[in-house]
Design a protein around this motif. Structure first.
Motif, PDB file in Angstrom:
ATOM      1  N   GLY A  12     -29.117   9.650  30.668  1.00  0.00           N
ATOM      2  CA  GLY A  12     -30.162   9.273  29.726  1.00  0.00           C
ATOM      3  C   GLY A  12     -30.427   7.777  29.641  1.00  0.00           C
ATOM      4  O   GLY A  12     -31.424   7.371  29.049  1.00  0.00           O
ATOM      5  N   LEU A  13     -29.574   6.959  30.214  1.00  0.00           N
ATOM      6  CA  LEU A  13     -29.766   5.510  30.147  1.00  0.00           C
ATOM      7  C   LEU A  13     -30.394   4.924  31.412  1.00  0.00           C
ATOM      8  O   LEU A  13     -30.495   3.704  31.541  1.00  0.00           O
ATOM      9  CB  LEU A  13     -28.431   4.807  29.885  1.00  0.00           C
ATOM     10  N   GLU A  14     -30.831   5.770  32.327  1.00  0.00           N
ATOM     11  CA  GLU A  14     -31.370   5.292  33.592  1.00  0.00           C
ATOM     12  C   GLU A  14     -32.572   4.367  33.398  1.00  0.00           C
ATOM     13  O   GLU A  14     -32.657   3.318  34.046  1.00  0.00           O
ATOM     14  CB  GLU A  14     -31.765   6.474  34.494  1.00  0.00           C
ATOM     15  N   ALA A  15     -33.487   4.714  32.511  1.00  0.00           N
ATOM     16  CA  ALA A  15     -34.679   3.893  32.280  1.00  0.00           C
ATOM     17  C   ALA A  15     -34.298   2.532  31.685  1.00  0.00           C
ATOM     18  O   ALA A  15     -34.893   1.508  32.031  1.00  0.00           O
ATOM     19  CB  ALA A  15     -35.655   4.619  31.357  1.00  0.00           C
ATOM     20  N   VAL A  16     -33.305   2.512  30.829  1.00  0.00           N
ATOM     21  CA  VAL A  16     -32.848   1.262  30.230  1.00  0.00           C
ATOM     22  C   VAL A  16     -32.241   0.360  31.302  1.00  0.00           C
ATOM     23  O   VAL A  16     -32.539  -0.841  31.369  1.00  0.00           O
ATOM     24  CB  VAL A  16     -31.822   1.533  29.106  1.00  0.00           C
ATOM     25  N   VAL A  17     -31.421   0.932  32.167  1.00  0.00           N
ATOM     26  CA  VAL A  17     -30.800   0.150  33.238  1.00  0.00           C
ATOM     27  C   VAL A  17     -31.866  -0.352  34.207  1.00  0.00           C
ATOM     28  O   VAL A  17     -31.796  -1.488  34.682  1.00  0.00           O
ATOM     29  CB  VAL A  17     -29.726   0.983  33.971  1.00  0.00           C
ATOM     30  N   MET A  18     -32.879   0.467  34.479  1.00  0.00           N
ATOM     31  CA  MET A  18     -33.972   0.027  35.353  1.00  0.00           C
ATOM     32  C   MET A  18     -34.698  -1.175  34.760  1.00  0.00           C
ATOM     33  O   MET A  18     -35.036  -2.113  35.482  1.00  0.00           O
ATOM     34  CB  MET A  18     -34.943   1.180  35.607  1.00  0.00           C
ATOM     35  N   ARG A  19     -34.909  -1.185  33.459  1.00  0.00           N
ATOM     36  CA  ARG A  19     -35.546  -2.333  32.808  1.00  0.00           C
ATOM     37  C   ARG A  19     -34.644  -3.561  32.877  1.00  0.00           C
ATOM     38  O   ARG A  19     -35.118  -4.679  33.089  1.00  0.00           O
ATOM     39  CB  ARG A  19     -35.904  -2.004  31.361  1.00  0.00           C
ATOM     40  N   GLU A  20     -33.351  -3.377  32.693  1.00  0.00           N
ATOM     41  CA  GLU A  20     -32.425  -4.507  32.798  1.00  0.00           C
ATOM     42  C   GLU A  20     -32.398  -5.056  34.225  1.00  0.00           C
ATOM     43  O   GLU A  20     -32.351  -6.266  34.414  1.00  0.00           O
ATOM     44  CB  GLU A  20     -31.021  -4.079  32.371  1.00  0.00           C
ATOM     45  N   LEU A  21     -32.424  -4.168  35.224  1.00  0.00           N
ATOM     46  CA  LEU A  21     -32.478  -4.617  36.617  1.00  0.00           C
ATOM     47  C   LEU A  21     -33.753  -5.407  36.879  1.00  0.00           C
ATOM     48  O   LEU A  21     -33.729  -6.440  37.547  1.00  0.00           O
ATOM     49  CB  LEU A  21     -32.387  -3.427  37.568  1.00  0.00           C
ATOM     50  N   ALA A  22     -34.871  -4.912  36.372  1.00  0.00           N
ATOM     51  CA  ALA A  22     -36.145  -5.609  36.556  1.00  0.00           C
ATOM     52  C   ALA A  22     -36.109  -6.988  35.906  1.00  0.00           C
ATOM     53  O   ALA A  22     -36.634  -7.958  36.463  1.00  0.00           O
ATOM     54  CB  ALA A  22     -37.288  -4.771  35.981  1.00  0.00           C
ATOM     55  N   ALA A  23     -35.472  -7.090  34.752  1.00  0.00           N
ATOM     56  CA  ALA A  23     -35.369  -8.388  34.079  1.00  0.00           C
ATOM     57  C   ALA A  23     -34.511  -9.371  34.885  1.00  0.00           C
ATOM     58  O   ALA A  23     -34.722 -10.579  34.811  1.00  0.00           O
ATOM     59  CB  ALA A  23     -34.773  -8.204  32.676  1.00  0.00           C
ATOM     60  N   LEU A  24     -33.576  -8.844  35.671  1.00  0.00           N
ATOM     61  CA  LEU A  24     -32.748  -9.691  36.537  1.00  0.00           C
ATOM     62  C   LEU A  24     -33.418  -9.971  37.878  1.00  0.00           C
ATOM     63  O   LEU A  24     -32.899 -10.745  38.680  1.00  0.00           O
ATOM     64  CB  LEU A  24     -31.389  -9.037  36.776  1.00  0.00           C
ATOM     65  N   GLY A  25     -34.564  -9.317  38.142  1.00  0.00           N
ATOM     66  CA  GLY A  25     -35.302  -9.559  39.367  1.00  0.00           C
ATOM     67  C   GLY A  25     -35.056  -8.563  40.479  1.00  0.00           C
ATOM     68  O   GLY A  25     -35.442  -8.808  41.622  1.00  0.00           O
ATOM     69  N   LEU A  52     -25.541  -6.578  33.326  1.00  0.00           N
ATOM     70  CA  LEU A  52     -26.078  -5.289  32.894  1.00  0.00           C
ATOM     71  C   LEU A  52     -25.265  -4.779  31.715  1.00  0.00           C
ATOM     72  O   LEU A  52     -24.066  -4.581  31.810  1.00  0.00           O
ATOM     73  CB  LEU A  52     -26.046  -4.271  34.036  1.00  0.00           C
ATOM     74  N   ARG A  53     -25.938  -4.560  30.600  1.00  0.00           N
ATOM     75  CA  ARG A  53     -25.245  -4.120  29.391  1.00  0.00           C
ATOM     76  C   ARG A  53     -25.173  -2.608  29.288  1.00  0.00           C
ATOM     77  O   ARG A  53     -24.234  -2.071  28.727  1.00  0.00           O
ATOM     78  CB  ARG A  53     -25.934  -4.693  28.157  1.00  0.00           C
TER      79      ARG A  53
END
Length: 75
Positions: A12-25, A52-53
């Motif tokens: 369920g946290l896949e979308a959150v991690v994807m946003r964090e990855l995008a923020a890191l570039g 990544l949090r």
């Protein structure tokens, strides 16, 4: 040298991690249940593990193979 990397996470946290990855570039290649694949260099491994949090950890994929069940996995 680019590596195939994985960020593992809870269901369920896949979308959150994807946003964090995008923020890191980093751009996610193919999100799946509990993991997100992306590419990066050796600095990306350390950076994602530190920054990544929502992910459990960042991993380097060193290989993959099909395994239909646990018996096939251990063979």
């Amino acid at each position: 040298m680019p590596y195939d990397l994985l960020a593992t996470c809870s269901f369920g946290l896949e979308a959150v991690v994807m946003r964090e990855l995008a923020a890191l570039g980093y751009t996610a290649k193919s999100p799946q249940t509990g993991r997100i694949e992306f590419a990066g260099d050796d600095h990306a491994v350390a950076r994602t593990n530190l920054r990544l949090r929502s992910a459990d950890r960042g991993l380097i994929r060193i290989g993959h193979f099909p395994a239909a069940d646990f018996d096939a996995l251990f063979e």
